[in-house]
Every structure is written in C-alpha cells, then in structure tokens.
Design a protein around this motif. Structure first.
Motif, PDB file in Angstrom:
ATOM      1  N   ILE A 273       0.707  -1.318   0.037  1.00  0.00           N
ATOM      2  CA  ILE A 273      -0.083  -0.133  -0.011  1.00  0.00           C
ATOM      3  C   ILE A 273       0.945   1.201   0.096  1.00  0.00           C
TER       4      ILE A 273
ATOM      5  N   LEU B 291      -4.223  13.407  -6.464  1.00  0.00           N
ATOM      6  CA  LEU B 291      -3.608  12.464  -5.736  1.00  0.00           C
ATOM      7  C   LEU B 291      -2.702  13.039  -4.652  1.00  0.00           C
ATOM      8  N   HIS B 292      -2.419  13.981  -4.472  1.00  0.00           N
ATOM      9  CA  HIS B 292      -1.518  14.434  -3.253  1.00  0.00           C
ATOM     10  C   HIS B 292      -2.493  14.915  -2.296  1.00  0.00           C
TER      11      HIS B 292
ATOM     12  N   ASP C 161       1.942  10.906 -10.269  1.00  0.00           N
ATOM     13  CA  ASP C 161       0.649  11.584 -10.647  1.00  0.00           C
ATOM     14  C   ASP C 161       0.863  12.698 -11.636  1.00  0.00           C
TER      15      ASP C 161
ATOM     16  N   TRP D  47      -4.880  12.984  -1.385  1.00  0.00           N
ATOM     17  CA  TRP D  47      -5.252  11.711  -0.498  1.00  0.00           C
ATOM     18  C   TRP D  47      -3.973  11.033  -0.328  1.00  0.00           C
ATOM     19  N   LEU D  48      -2.675  11.150  -0.916  1.00  0.00           N
ATOM     20  CA  LEU D  48      -1.539  10.398  -0.816  1.00  0.00           C
ATOM     21  C   LEU D  48      -0.545  11.206  -0.281  1.00  0.00           C
TER      22      LEU D  48
ATOM     23  N   LEU E  59       2.005   8.997  -6.108  1.00  0.00           N
ATOM     24  CA  LEU E  59       2.309  10.301  -5.865  1.00  0.00           C
ATOM     25  C   LEU E  59       3.132  10.701  -6.787  1.00  0.00           C
TER      26      LEU E  59
ATOM     27  N   GLY F  20       1.198   3.674  -3.062  1.00  0.00           N
ATOM     28  CA  GLY F  20       0.803   5.025  -2.920  1.00  0.00           C
ATOM     29  C   GLY F  20       2.059   6.165  -3.095  1.00  0.00           C
TER      30      GLY F  20
ATOM     31  N   MET G  48       1.716  10.156   2.904  1.00  0.00           N
ATOM     32  CA  MET G  48       2.692   9.271   2.807  1.00  0.00           C
ATOM     33  C   MET G  48       4.148   9.882   2.700  1.00  0.00           C
TER      34      MET G  48
END
Lengths: 494, 479
Positions: free
Chosen positions: A13, A29-30, A24, A32-33, A21, A17, A36
């Motif tokens: 994951i 996406l950033h 992308d 949500w991710l 990131l 992810g 990380m």
C-alpha cells in the motif's frame, strides 16, 4: 493473517501510494496520498515535524525497523527485487557480520554534510533517492503511456486523458538517478538489504534505535534444530543460526523467518532476555549553517536574440519558433513558500516530489553544485501560474511551506529584470507590451522610450513583482527573453 | 473524418453507415481540423450521384457553360492529415488527383486557385491534377496575389502572373482575378494603407492593370475580374469604371448570413445583398466565395441545425447554403474548398441537379441567419491569409477551437454554471490538443501584421486577447 502478510500488504500500500504520488499528473492524488511523503523520516526531521519524528521513533522502539520494511519506498523496492532474485536461487543468504565501521562512517559523513551541504548528503538518503528514480526515470515513461491514452481519447473525442509535455528535466539528474537505480537494484539482487544495512544513514539510525525495541524477532532455543533455513532466507543477513543470535540493528522486522521455520521456533514477541533501555534517539535538527554564499557572478546575457519577423509571401503555414534558452540567473528562483534561499537549501532533500507535481513545466532539479538536485524555477516551458500551489502542498521537508493562492499573490520570490538589447520595441521599434499585458501583479508598466519617440518599453516595479515568470515566458524575444526573473534571497512580502 | 485519402469504393461503404449516424456526426466530427461538414443522408450508398445532371450557368461573354459548383484549391488535403498542427505538411497530390477525377467525372469544370494558397503550392498541385485532361475540358481561375509591398513593382507582379501560367501548365487563363481588392496593406515602411491606396499601389501605379487588359486583348486571359473583400469604396469605384474596364466577372462573399448580416458581424464589411444587386444591375456574372464560411455554415449550433434538419432531414446542413446561393440566377459559379471526398460528394449531390430554394425555405434560412449572428462566433473562415504569424501563433486554430466550443455549448459564463467544470476541461484540454502551447493566444504581442491580411476584417489581436482573457478566467476559476 500472518504477520508477514500484514507487513507485505502494508508495504505494498505504501509503496504503490508513494510511487503514484510521484507519477501523478492529475494533481488530485496528493490530497489523498500526500501524507505518505510527509511520514518520511529525513524530510520530517528537516521540516522539524515533531509529530512524525516521535511517531517513527515510537514505532521503531516498539517494533524495530518496520519503517524500513513498510514506509520506506526504497526499502520496499529492494524487497521486491530481492524476492524476484529469490525465485531464481533459493536459500541464497548467509549470515555476515555487521560492517559497523562503514555504517558509522557513512552516517557521520552524512550528518556533517547535512549541516554543511545538504544537496550532496541526500544523494544516499533513501526517500530522495527513490523520488529521483521515479521522477526522472519512470515518470517520463508513465507520461508517455498517458500520452498514448490521450491520443486514443482524442480520437474518440473524450476528455478523460490529456497530453502532457514529456521533457528532460535534468541530464545530470537523470544520470544520478540511473546510477542509483542500477546500483541499488544490483545490491538488492545479490544481497537483499545490503544497501540498507551498510550505507543507508536512516537505516543506521533506526537500526541502533531498534536494538532497544520492545518487540523483536526471537529464536526459541528449545525448539530450534539449527537447520539454518532462517539464516538462508534472511535478506538482512542478520541471523546467526548457529549462535541463535539476531543482529537487531539490521533486522527490518520483515517476518520472513517466522514463515520459513518449520519448527515454530521463531516468533515476533516481547523481548525477554534484556529489559528495554532508554533510547538514544538522535536529533538531526538543522541549525543555521554557515553556508557559503552561492552567488556566482556571471555576466548577464551578451547574446541578443530578437525575433526577426518572418516575411509573409504565401498563405498558411507556421513560422518556426526557436526554443527559449535558460538565462543565467545570479540567484536561483525558488518557489513561493520557500521563505528564503537559505531555508530552502537547508531543508530540501531533493526528492523531486515538487518537480513531479509541477503542472507548468517550471520546476526542475538544479545542476549547480551548490544546490545540486534541489528544484529551481525556470520559465522556458511555462510560468508559475497564479492558481497553482501544488509544490507547497506536497513538500514533506519544510523547504516549501504550505501557502494559499491568496498568499502566493503577495510573496515576492523574485524580480523581473529588463534587458534592453533583447527587447523588440527598443531594438526594432515594434510595439509589443506582452510582458505588461500578462503580469499578474501589475508590476510592469509600458513607458515612452526616450531614444525612440512613440515607442513604449516595459519598466519593472520590483516592489510589486512576485517573480512568477509570466513576462519571461511570454516575451516574444527568442532564444533569450528580453525580461527575465532573478530570484530573491529572502522572499519578501508585497 | 481522419482518413481523407479515401477511395470511392471504401467511401461508399463507409457512407452506408453515415445515414444511421447523422445525429452523431452532427456533434461528433469535432477533431477534423479543416472545414468540416455534416455527412448527411446525401451520402447514402443507395443514391448514386448522377454524372450528367450538373447544373451549368452560361457565361454571357462567350457562351461557355460553367458548372455552378467550382472547385476551390485553397484547402487542399495534406499528407500528414493533421492540416493545422505543424508546418512541414505537404499537399497530398494523390488525393488531389482523385478528388479532381471525381469532380470532372460528375460534370464540375471550373477550378480556382491563387499563387498564395497552401503556402504557394496550390497552383502547382492544380497544374499536375488538370494537365492530365484535355485543356478544353476545364476552366482555370486564378488570381494576381501581389499582397505584400516587395511584390508591387511591375516586374515582380508580372513575374507572379507568368509563374501562374507555368505552374498551371497552360497557355491561357480562363478567369483572372485581381486578388483581394478592398483589403488594406502595409507599405514598404510598414505604414498602413487603405483599401483604395493599396489598390492603386498594386494595380494602377505600376501599370499592371493596363498590362492585364492587354493580355485579355491577346487572348491569354479570357475573362478579367476582381475578387472583393473589405472596403466598399473600392468596389463602388471599380464598378463605376465598368465602362472602361469591362469586368467579365466579380467575386464576392455571399451566403445566407452575409446577405443581410455581413455589416452586423463586422461594420467594415458590406452586405452581400448590396454587392450582388450592384453586379446584377450591370449584368456582371458573380463568382461566390465562402459559401459556407469555411465550414461554419456546415456545422451550425444545435438549434439552427435542428431547424434545417426538421425541414429536410435527409440533406446536410451545408446543402442549404449551396442551394440558396445557386438559386440566384446571376451567380456564375460557387467556389467551395472541398478538402475531403465527403465534402465533394455532398456538394455534388446538392447541385446535380439543383433544386432551387422555395420562398418558404428562403424565409427559414433568414431565421437561421437571425439565430446564427446571435452567437459570438469569431467570423473566421480559416482561409489562412493571416498565416504565417511572424511570432508563430496558430490564429485560425485558436479561432476554430473557440468556435467549436461555442457551437457545442461549451463556453461557460460563470463558474457557478452547472457545466463549468466540464466546459473548463473541454476548452483547456481541447485547446492544448488543437494548438501547441507556444502557438497559443497568450503569445500574441499585438503587432497587427495579421489584421491587414484578414479578408473578414477580424480584429485578430483583439479577439485573441479576449480569448486569452477567457482562458485565464477558466484556469484561475475566476469567471
């Protein structure tokens, strides 16, 4: 679920992810991710992100180096390579003694360099090395496939995919990323976590921390039949099966050995033989380093590259557009949110996440030694658009602090400089004013030119300039623009 | 729409499906770069175009029978099929030959070109295509396109004319136009000249018109006329000199929108109703250009399209424009730049033979025109006269994209619009697809070179600035 599988799923994951990131292109996406990247150890230290530092420290003191097998993308990547290599040759590892001197020397050099010369230090730092590999090697490939999809979408009149510019952000950067990628891949193919346990400074710090961890891999002497299967499958080469000993500074808590043991002699449990001692957490807080000034006094732009309007004889066709050249900037331009050049260079780990995020083709890694692989702005392909604050949203290291769109309009990251000899009105008496027309902060006004009555030339009010580069990008003069941006050492407020 | 190098058999197979997908074609052929039109039922495989039903008009001067549909060689197909993208495109001669063959086989006999068209390659291409036929099978129409100041000397202008004869591989020219009369120009020092001044510089001061009149006497020019754009003063002046010059024909821009609305679209222009009336009064045959405004009357906004489709569901939207023009008896020929076989096919089926517009249909078309002018379209016909822009912009590409978005209802008025996100995406992504970033509107410095070249008198820098302002508002979501 078994511990190993839990670890593998979590690792997958995180790895997917973080990789996404970097890959992308949608800019969505950033949201949500992004967290990380913010969990990464060195960036959080440089950002003085106490929460993350405490979290990683606590995790390590509790469970050992699970950071290395779950959160670190380079670590997980090596596990994948090592796993594939294992398909070809079973039981391929042997216990090897710790290369303690090497580890400590590398760590020492790293820490010193970090204070004195961050850009060089972070070349061996795992997160930024991984970022460089993905951004500079794999992102172009990803974009290429995206563009294929986009042309298919275009064919069907769909707007689901769109073309992005694939461009070489830095030749030297690509070379470094390639070397890092090849070396890391070879090491992990041959000896699993060899890089993590001999070179990686984060691995060394967390390794010595995990020597005191609460939960550890332990061998039950009563059940063990010394079959050496665990040792042969330990990618950290940390199990000495004859002595029933494990080097906890190198064990990354991957749980593979538990699976391998037929006798159920290995468990991940509360460590018993010794009580947990107090931690010797290192703090790598950066201090204001006396960094040498990086200004090189380069002569500015002798070449005048004024467009010569093409004579029209026939209808149709396009004039050839010469590529823009990068002007020599005395002070590099850093993104709004960098606070100052000093703050930026001392925090940036060169992970390239902002470079990967930038949708305008503005950010690219620097090739100057003093700011090596740290991003800087240039405006040949686009300019720093007023509605975009993506780099500030993703930076995990505090090199670019989060700003809003409104704040961005008041941050003076640089100032425009006019070069008379390149300017169309000043040279050819053509009326232009494209720089003034597109300046988002109204810093450029057209004024009468004394040497050419009736001709208007741009004049820059540096006090109002935010250094976005719209003028430089949209200036018709090629290859060198007649107006370009110099960075501000300290980003002042408007 | 992508494949324009299509042979007739393949085409007919494709066309079978076209009848069923008219509705999709109406909104969906968006990616075609050049003038496009709806391939309606007129291209059905059931209906062969008759080869002996072309409508002809008689040239009063010599009794020549001219086909009412003329082939314009201004929008020729290119090899790469992406006619707007990059500049290295070459004319697809094989397709040009095929199109010519098909046209001649169906009775079309007038071919029009200019030394300036298609980056100067049009005449050469026509020479290749037509020289395969006996010279009495077709009529050649070309122009004296001495647009820029360095070409204005007598020597250079005559050189252009002589070169036309050479490129077209012919001893004589059937119709020679003084090209772009009424348009302004920049003199050698870059000063703006009015339409009248430009005419004097190009044709009078250098004695060029006298030379051409001599050529007509000598029979190397069968018919001499002029093509008119822009300043109506020059048009009126030249007609007042009809006794002296005896114009054999005049070319005007005429269609059901420009009939009454040319002046509303741009105050610099003149309604076709007036122009046609003046020519009819003097019995001067009319050449018609821009019958469908570079495709804009073939791809109307949704509601006007429905108005026409309801009336004649089996005919293309473009066919209305052609029928309307051809219903005017003083029209000698209508020039249409048919890039693709679909265009040629559709136009031939409209005019082989012509079914004149009824009074009711004329009224309907007037209503369509009323609606059409309410849309804030840029009146660009993609003629490419403005190109190349010295700073590398793709002017017609930008306007085409903008018009397409208006036609398809994808121009947002405010960010609170329900379809704002979709309209934004379509506009911005579509723009990047259509026009490379460095050729987009933001790079216009407003030098105005294009303005003097635009036969539609569009204030190009102003429209580009407006479009860029709209783009900025979309990007920043401040609409």
């Amino acid at each position: 679920m078994k511990l190993k599988q839990i670890r593998a799923v979590l690792a997958a994951i995180f790895w997917i992810g973080i990789s996404l990131l970097f890959l992308d292109i949608s800019g969505a996406l950033h949201v949500w991710l992004g967290w990380m990247a913010k969990l990464q150890f060195l960036p959080s230290i440089l950002a003085l992100n106490i929460g993350v530092i405490l979290l990683v420290t606590a995790l390590t003191l509790l469970f050992g180096r699970i950071y290395c097998s779950v959160i670190c993308p380079l670590g997980v990547y090596q596990d994948i390579v090592s796993r594939i290599a294992g398909k070809f040759k079973k039981n391929r590892f042997r216990f090897s003694p710790e290369r303690r001197k090497l580890r400590l020397i590398v760590l020492g050099i790293f820490v010193v360099l970090l204070f004195v010369f961050t850009p060089l230090a972070v070349i061996i730092e795992p997160y930024s090395a991984y970022g460089k590999i993905v951004t500079l090697i794999f992102k172009p490939v990803y974009e290429f496939f995206n563009n294929l999809l986009a042309s298919v979408a275009e064919h069907y009149d769909s707007y689901a995919f769109y073309q992005v510019d694939v461009w070489l952000k830095s030749g030297i950067g690509l070379a470094i990323a390639l070397v890092t990628w090849i070396v890391v891949t070879i090491i992990s193919w041959k000896s699993g976590r060899g890089y993590c346990n001999s070179f990686c400074p984060v691995g060394t710090v967390l390794g010595y921390m995990s020597k005191k961890s609460v939960f550890r891999i332990q061998i039950d002497d009563n059940k063990c039949v010394s079959c050496t299967l665990c040792e042969k499958n330990c990618k950290a080469q940390a199990i000495d099966s004859k002595a029933h000993q494990i080097d906890y500074s190198r064990c990354v808590s991957c749980m593979n050995c538990i699976e391998k043991c037929h006798k159920g002699a290995i468990s991940f449990s509360k460590y018993v033989s010794k009580p947990a001692a107090e931690s010797d957490t290192k703090s790598d807080e950066p201090q204001d380093s006396t960094r040498r000034k990086l200004l090189t006094t380069a002569s500015i732009l002798a070449v005048s590259g004024v467009v010569k309007a093409q004579e029209k004889k026939f209808d149709g066709g396009f004039a050839v557009i010469e590529k823009k050249q990068i002007p020599e900037r005395e002070v590099p331009v850093k993104p709004a949110g960098s606070i100052s050049l000093k703050n930026f260079t001392s925090h940036c780990v060169g992970c390239q996440l902002c470079v990967a995020e930038c949708p305008n083709g503005v950010l690219r890694p620097s090739e100057k030694l003093s700011t090596f692989m740290q991003p800087e702005l240039s405006f040949e392909l686009g300019y720093c658009r007023p509605e975009c604050t993506r780099c500030s949203e993703v930076c995990p290291a505090g090199a670019i602090v989060k700003i809003t769109r409104e704040e961005k309009t008041t941050i003076r990251a640089g100032h425009a400089v006019w070069i008379k000899d390149n300017c169309l009105p000043a040279v050819d008496g053509i009326s232009c004013g494209n720089c003034a027309k597109h300046c988002p902060s109204g810093a450029i006004t057209m004024v009468e030119y004394s040497e050419f009555p009736g001709v208007m030339i741009p004049s820059v009010n540096s006090e109002r300039c935010i250094g976005c580069g719209a003028c430089e990008h949209l200036c018709p003069s090629r290859p060198l623009s007649a107006i370009y941006v110099e960075g501000n050492l300290v980003h002042m407020d408007l | 729409m992508k494949n324009n190098n299509i042979n007739r058999r393949e085409f007919l197979t494709l066309a079978g499906a076209a009848a069923a997908t008219t509705a999709i074609a109406m909104s969906g052929c968006g990616n075609s770069d050049t003038a496009k039109k709806i391939t309606g039922n007129s291209t059905s495989s059931k209906k062969e175009i008759p080869t002996d039903k072309m409508t002809y008009r008689v040239n009063p001067k010599n009794g020549d029978k001219i086909s009412v549909l003329g082939y314009g060689f201004m929008r020729l197909p290119t090899v790469s099929k992406q006619s707007a993208r990059e500049s290295s495109d070459e004319i697809d001669q094989e397709s040009v030959n095929e199109l010519t063959d098909f046209a001649i086989a169906h009775g079309l006999n007038l071919f029009d070109t200019s030394p300036a068209y298609c980056k100067g390659m049009s005449e050469h291409s026509m020479g290749i295509a037509l020289s395969r036929y006996p010279r009495d099978k077709y009529f050649i129409s070309t122009k004296l396109s001495n647009f820029v100041a360095p070409q204005w000397s007598r020597e250079n202008s005559i050189g252009i004319y002589k070169n036309s004869l050479k490129e077209l591989q012919t001893e004589y020219i059937d119709f020679l136009h003084l090209h772009g009369i009424g348009m302004g120009a920049k003199d050698i020092n870059g000063n703006d000249l009015s339409g009248m001044e430009a005419f004097n510089q190009r044709f009078i001061a250098n004695g060029l018109l006298d030379f051409l009149l001599e050529e007509r006497e000598a029979g190397r020019i069968k018919n001499l006329g002029f093509s008119y754009h822009g300043d109506v003063k020059v048009f009126d002046y030249l007609l007042s000199q009809h006794e002296k010059y005896h114009w054999d024909f005049v070319m005007i821009q005429m269609n059901y929108v420009d009939w009454k609305y040319a002046k509303d679209i741009n105050p610099m222009n003149t309604n076709a109703e007036y122009l046609y009336g003046e020519l009819e009064k003097r019995q001067i045959p009319v050449f018609v250009m821009e019958p469908i405004l570079g495709g804009r009357l073939a791809n109307l906004p949704q509601h006007p399209t429905l108005m026409l489709k309801t009336e004649r569901p089996e005919n293309s939207v473009a066919s209305w424009a052609f029928r309307w023009i051809a219903s005017h008896p003083n029209v000698l020929t209508i020039l249409s730049g048919m890039t693709y076989m679909e265009h040629l096919h559709d136009n031939l089926s409209t005019l082989c033979p012509l079914e004149p517009c009824t009074e009711e249909e004329n009224t309907l078309l007037q209503r369509v025109a009323d609606e059409f002018v309410k849309f804030p379209l840029v009146p660009c016909t993609q003629c490419q006269y403005c190109m190349p822009c010295p700073y590398g912009l793709d002017i017609p590409g930008t306007f085409t994209h903008y018009n397409k978005c208006i036609n398809e209802g994808d121009i947002a008025v405010s960010k609170l619009d329900k379809n704002f996100a979709e309209a934004r995406r379509k506009f911005l992504i579509g723009y990047d697809r259509k026009v490379p970033k460095e050729r987009q509107a933001a790079h216009c410095i407003g030098c105005g070179v294009c303005k003097t070249h635009c036969p539609q008198n569009i204030d190009i820098p102003k429209r580009l600035t407006d479009i860029n302002d709209y783009i900025e508002k979309l990007r920043q979501e401040t609409l």
